[in-house]
Scaffold this active site. Structure first.
Site, PDB file in Angstrom:
ATOM      1  N   HIS A 144      -4.651   2.743  14.793  1.00  9.30           N
ATOM      2  CA  HIS A 144      -5.007   1.351  14.518  1.00  9.30           C
ATOM      3  C   HIS A 144      -3.798   0.462  14.826  1.00  9.30           C
ATOM      4  O   HIS A 144      -2.689   0.950  14.973  1.00  9.30           O
ATOM      5  CB  HIS A 144      -5.384   1.175  13.033  1.00  9.30           C
ATOM      6  CG  HIS A 144      -4.229   1.377  12.107  1.00  9.30           C
ATOM      7  ND1 HIS A 144      -3.704   2.628  11.828  1.00  9.30           N
ATOM      8  CD2 HIS A 144      -3.457   0.506  11.399  1.00  9.30           C
ATOM      9  CE1 HIS A 144      -2.684   2.507  11.002  1.00  9.30           C
ATOM     10  NE2 HIS A 144      -2.503   1.226  10.726  1.00  9.30           N
ATOM     11  N   ASP A 185      -1.896  -3.013  13.092  1.00 11.03           N
ATOM     12  CA  ASP A 185      -1.900  -3.743  11.815  1.00 11.03           C
ATOM     13  C   ASP A 185      -2.401  -5.166  12.046  1.00 11.03           C
ATOM     14  O   ASP A 185      -2.002  -5.815  13.010  1.00 11.03           O
ATOM     15  CB  ASP A 185      -0.488  -3.792  11.220  1.00 11.03           C
ATOM     16  CG  ASP A 185      -0.055  -2.447  10.656  1.00 11.03           C
ATOM     17  OD1 ASP A 185      -0.882  -1.509  10.639  1.00 11.03           O
ATOM     18  OD2 ASP A 185       1.108  -2.321  10.240  1.00 11.03           O
ATOM     19  N   LYS A 205       0.869  -1.185   0.000  1.00 13.02           N
ATOM     20  CA  LYS A 205       0.000   0.000   0.000  1.00 13.02           C
ATOM     21  C   LYS A 205       0.901   1.228   0.000  1.00 13.02           C
ATOM     22  O   LYS A 205       1.653   1.456   0.948  1.00 13.02           O
ATOM     23  CB  LYS A 205      -0.913  -0.007   1.228  1.00 13.02           C
ATOM     24  CG  LYS A 205      -1.917   1.140   1.230  1.00 13.02           C
ATOM     25  CD  LYS A 205      -2.923   0.957   2.367  1.00 13.02           C
ATOM     26  CE  LYS A 205      -3.906   2.128   2.396  1.00 13.02           C
ATOM     27  NZ  LYS A 205      -3.917   2.802   3.694  1.00 13.02           N
ATOM     28  N   HIS A 264      -0.821   2.702  16.300  1.00  8.39           N
ATOM     29  CA  HIS A 264      -0.086   3.784  15.643  1.00  8.39           C
ATOM     30  C   HIS A 264      -1.003   4.579  14.728  1.00  8.39           C
ATOM     31  O   HIS A 264      -2.118   4.148  14.432  1.00  8.39           O
ATOM     32  CB  HIS A 264       1.121   3.232  14.865  1.00  8.39           C
ATOM     33  CG  HIS A 264       0.787   2.183  13.855  1.00  8.39           C
ATOM     34  ND1 HIS A 264       0.479   0.878  14.196  1.00  8.39           N
ATOM     35  CD2 HIS A 264       0.695   2.232  12.495  1.00  8.39           C
ATOM     36  CE1 HIS A 264       0.225   0.169  13.108  1.00  8.39           C
ATOM     37  NE2 HIS A 264       0.342   0.976  12.052  1.00  8.39           N
TER      38      HIS A 264
END
Length: 358
Positions: A234, A236, A215, A290
């Protein structure tokens, strides 16, 4: 078929607006913690994201190797994020990957739109911007380009841009060398837990099934960076995430109750431990919360590669060796798809994370 038209943040940013639309303004409780990212990066006091030197990861000297593993285990357990140096990926290749991504985002928007994804119909690969998928209708100040880069037989090359000319070649080569770096890191993380070196990699799908999804995040200049986020808080979902960036700061980690800004470390790759490894290790390794900040002066671009297990084929749960009477399983068995679904309905936020870790 109705295609949802998503406004591109780049168009908004280049239109000369002086204030951002309300959909991009963060809730009041978040705004108090959003500062000037350039000032934040200069701060030397307080905790700093650790740097791990991979030079000794496969040392022939057992004492040297053990010293490296002890440090890796400490950082993976306390932080779950690190700057990797001496990672073995040639600087020249990294520069090519970054140049290709920058040139793609430098194309006119109508050119990029040829590669647009359509999230509403499940076509998630391609050029996109976030849809408002939460109750407040909030959006993030970023556009992105998302596609699977490894294994080779699972790629859809029609999604990969033809311009710039080096995009496909550089990205393919980067995916290949990054895949071997993932094996080296997973082997060391396995050994640190007292497991066989190939154990974690097997548990996330091995060479055939573990997916590498790239991404490229494009964060345009923002007229009111104190009100917005490039990416909201969020963790990962991946096993591991590897990140390159264009040396513009933006990444913040929620560590010991405070947001810590990651410094820009030359020739490094940032690596996150994701939820998948946190689950397998029964919480011994940490998947850290993060977020990404934006700024007025400089465009920020980051290249994140998420190493993910297959969505349905594997049940993720703490490994039996990680579970004891004193340390019962912290996570229920779920497929990777079920884990993602679970996270969509349980909003990550720093206050909840802080409470759950008390």
């Amino acid at each position: 078929m109705v295609v949802t038209i998503v406004p591109r943040v780049e168009s908004l940013a280049s239109s000369g607006v002086l204030s951002i639309p309300k959909e991009y303004v963060r809730p009041q409780e978040e705004l108090t913690s959003i500062g000037d990212i350039f000032e934040e990066e200069k701060k030397d006091e307080g905790p700093q994201v650790p740097t791990i030197d991979l030079r000794d990861i496969e040392s022939d000297d057992p004492a040297v190797r053990e010293k490296f593993r002890a440090e890796l285990k400490r950082v993976a357990s306390e932080w779950g994020v690190m700057h990797l140096v001496n990672h073995g990926i040639p600087d020249e290749l990294i520069e090519r990957v970054k140049k290709a991504g920058e040139e793609f985002f430098g194309l006119p928007i109508e050119e990029k739109e040829k590669y647009a994804n359509d999230q509403t119909s499940g076509k998630i690969q391609g050029y996109g911007s976030k849809l408002a998928n939460n109750a407040s209708g909030q959006l993030e100040w970023e556009d992105y380009y998302f596609h699977l880069v490894f294994p080779e037989d699972k790629r859809d090359m029609t999604i990969w841009p033809n311009t710039p000319a080096d995009y496909k070649v550089a990205t393919e080569e980067y995916a290949r060398v990054l895949r071997s770096l993932a094996t080296r890191v997973l082997s060391a993380l396995s050994a640190c837990l007292g497991l066989e070196e190939d154990r974690l990699e097997k548990e996330v799908g091995g060479l055939e099934e573990m997916l590498l999804q790239m991404k490229i995040n494009y964060y345009p200049k923002c007229p009111q960076p104190e009100l917005a986020l490039g990416v909201e808080a969020h963790t990962d979902v991946s096993a591991l995430t590897f990140i390159l960036h264009n040396m513009v700061p933006g990444l913040q980690l929620f560590y010991e109750g405070k947001w810590v800004t990651a410094k820009c470390v030359p020739n490094s790759i940032i690596m996150h431990i994701g939820d998948t490894i946190e689950i397998l290790s029964n919480g011994k390794y940490k998947s850290i919360l993060h977020r990404g900040l934006v700024n007025k002066e400089k465009v920020r671009i980051s290249w994140a590669v998420f190493c993910e297990p297959p969505k349905e084929k594997i049940i993720l749960k703490p490994l039996p060796e990680m579970v004891t009477e004193a340390e019962p399983a912290l996570f229920p068995p779920r497929t990777f798809a079920q884990h993602i679904e679970h996270k969509l309905f349980r909003k990550d936020n720093p206050e909840d994370e802080a409470k759950s870790s008390e």
